[in-house]
Structure formats: C-alpha cells, structure tokens
Design an enzyme around this catalytic site. Sequence first.
Site, PDB file in Angstrom:
ATOM      1  N   LYS A 217       0.809  -1.225   0.000  1.00 13.97           N
ATOM      2  CA  LYS A 217       0.000   0.000   0.000  1.00 13.97           C
ATOM      3  C   LYS A 217       0.841   1.272   0.000  1.00 13.97           C
ATOM      4  CE  LYS A 217      -4.444  -1.779   1.441  1.00 13.97           C
ATOM      5  NZ  LYS A 217      -5.449  -1.931   2.484  1.00 13.97           N
ATOM      6  N   ARG A 252      -3.720  -9.967   4.899  1.00 16.52           N
ATOM      7  CA  ARG A 252      -4.130  -9.986   3.486  1.00 16.52           C
ATOM      8  C   ARG A 252      -2.943  -9.502   2.655  1.00 16.52           C
ATOM      9  NH1 ARG A 252      -6.177  -6.459  -0.137  1.00 16.52           N
ATOM     10  NH2 ARG A 252      -7.793  -7.193  -1.548  1.00 16.52           N
TER      11      ARG A 252
HETATM   12  C1  7PM Z   1      -5.663   0.951  -2.782  1.00 16.26           C
HETATM   13  C2  7PM Z   1      -6.177   0.739  -1.552  1.00 16.26           C
HETATM   14  C3  7PM Z   1      -5.464  -0.057  -3.668  1.00 16.26           C
HETATM   15  C4  7PM Z   1      -6.480  -0.508  -1.212  1.00 16.26           C
HETATM   16  C5  7PM Z   1      -5.763  -1.316  -3.326  1.00 16.26           C
HETATM   17  C6  7PM Z   1      -6.282  -1.534  -2.087  1.00 16.26           C
HETATM   18  C7  7PM Z   1      -8.246  -4.248   1.984  1.00 16.26           C
HETATM   19  C8  7PM Z   1      -9.327  -4.994   1.513  1.00 16.26           C
HETATM   20  C9  7PM Z   1      -8.412  -3.975  -0.134  1.00 16.26           C
HETATM   21  C10 7PM Z   1      -7.953  -4.235   3.383  1.00 16.26           C
HETATM   22  C11 7PM Z   1      -9.819  -5.714   3.636  1.00 16.26           C
HETATM   23  C12 7PM Z   1      -5.555  -3.862  -2.101  1.00 16.26           C
HETATM   24  C13 7PM Z   1      -6.536  -2.861  -1.646  1.00 16.26           C
HETATM   25  N1  7PM Z   1      -7.669  -3.631   0.937  1.00 16.26           N
HETATM   26  N2  7PM Z   1     -10.107  -5.729   2.326  1.00 16.26           N
HETATM   27  N3  7PM Z   1      -9.417  -4.803   0.189  1.00 16.26           N
HETATM   28  N4  7PM Z   1      -8.779  -4.992   4.156  1.00 16.26           N
HETATM   29  N5  7PM Z   1     -10.576  -6.416   4.485  1.00 16.26           N
HETATM   30  O1  7PM Z   1      -4.433  -3.786  -1.594  1.00 16.26           O
HETATM   31  O2  7PM Z   1      -7.034  -3.575   3.884  1.00 16.26           O
HETATM   32  O3  7PM Z   1      -5.869  -4.723  -2.922  1.00 16.26           O
HETATM   33  S1  7PM Z   1      -8.175  -3.399  -1.740  1.00 16.26           S
END
Ligand code: 7PM
Length: 272
Positions: A217, A252
Amino acid sequence: MAIDLSPEQWPLIMGILNVTPDSFSDGGHFNQPSAAIERVRRMIEEGADMIDIGGESTRPGAPAVSQEDELARVIPVIEAIRRDSPIPISVDTSKPAVMRAAVAAGASLINDVRALQEPGAPEAAAELGVPICLMHMQGQPRTMQANPHYEDVVEEVLAFLLQRIEACQGVGITPDKVILDPGFGFGKTAGHNLTLFRELGRFVETGYPVLVGVSRKSLIGKLLGERPVEERLAGSLALATLAGWLGAAILRVHDVRETADALAMCRAVQQA
Ligand code: 7PM
C-alpha cells in the site's frame, strides 16, 4: 472448506487474487479463470491459508462497478477454484447478490470494505452464516483520500466497528462470525495509518479476530520516499511481521511465500 479461526493458527495468510481489470498492483492478469487457477495453485504451494477474490476495485479514485459486472468477474473464478481445490475462499464485495452467489459457488468468508452498510447486506450475511470481515473506511473509494480527517483515529475507527457489530447482532449475526479490520489506506493519511498500526492491540483486545491489509500500500511507498509499488516487498514484510507480533489473526497479502517466511520467524520467537 470452513475457515479455522482458532488463535493457535494465527496469523493466517490471505492471498490476494484480483479479478478487476484495473487493480493497482497486479491488475488485469487474473481475470481468465485459467490464469486465476494457476495463480491460486501457486499461492497455495507458497503457504496461503485462504484466497481473497474481489471484482470491485476499491483503490482510491476507482469507479463504481455494476452488480452484473461484479458477478461476471467473480463467480466463474470462484467456481473454477472450487473445482480445483478445497482452499477457503473469501469474497471481497459489498453487494448482497454477489455475497449470495459467491457463497453458493463455494466462498466461505465475506470481506466487506463497507462493513455491511449497503441495503440488504446484513440480512444476506446473516442468512449465509459465514464469517464476515467488517472494515472501516472514511468516505467512498472515489474520494476517500482527498482529505481524511479524524479527531482521534483509533477511537473513531473502533467506535465505528463496534457500532457495525451491534448492527450485525441486530439481524442475528453471532459474534463468533465477526472479524474486524481498521481499513489501512481507506480514507486515512500515512500518519493515521501509522497510529492505527501502533495501536493494533486496541483492536486485538476486543477479542474479535483482526484482519490487516497493508501489502504494497501507498503508506509503504510514502515512508520509503515515494517507492513504486513493485519495490514495496521489504516494507510489506516488515509490517506483516509487526502485525503478527501485535496479534493480527489474518494478513491480506500479495507476496505469500515471503510473508509465510517472515511469519515463521515471528511465530518461532513468540513460541520460544
Ligand atoms: C488501494 C487501496 C489499492 C487498497 C488497493 C487496495 C483491503 C481490503 C483492499 C484491506 C480488507 C488492495 C486494496 N484492501 N479488504 N481490500 N482490508 N478487508 O491492496 O485492507 O488490494 S483493496
């Protein structure tokens, strides 16, 4: 396959499978069921305990996705994985119809970045009876990073999650089904993310399993001087190890093998 959430297994590794055409760090590669299967087999070999599949990009600025598109992206992939392996599948969605179809196709966890705030979502989750990850987000994906603001980020995120647990209990979701997630990067500055991370113990103390998603991130990019997404592995591993140390139940992540190695060190020291 049901997910074993007993603390002896923590932290579990949730491998990320993006099936959106635009997701930020491995976008567009796995929207063919055959490519998805290959990627999932690899993550299982590398030590994934479950696979998270999302068809809605929630990255900052991403547009909304229709129910039809989300179903068309996610369901064939879940069916294909289910034919291939018993690995537990988590579905990353906020839409009740997608939750229902995904669980019917073999998903065993709902991961909702909107914490069941969409109409009909709490009832769908209650009826399906699978564990549900409630995540905190300030604002909406399209605009959430514009101007995040909190008086006290830890208290506000905790209060929100506790309020969502109450809403869940109101529709008959039992506490043993609830997983909490502070939502790193979702309407938070780097400073907010760091404060939440430092205080992860506050979330762990609630007694609910805590999911942490920081892999690759922008928080990591910022701390390392605007490091591009392909160069955030070491930062991601450091945070995964710290999260494990602080009591996270599920991590995750994109990089399963490397995370499994880092967590083996964490576990060895904790158990010494
Ligand atoms: C920007 C922000 C790009 C976040 C991509 C993402 C989470 C999630 C995602 C999390 C849970 C990614 C994310 N992040 N579900 N879905 N917790 N529960 O890294 O932090 O794919 S999307």
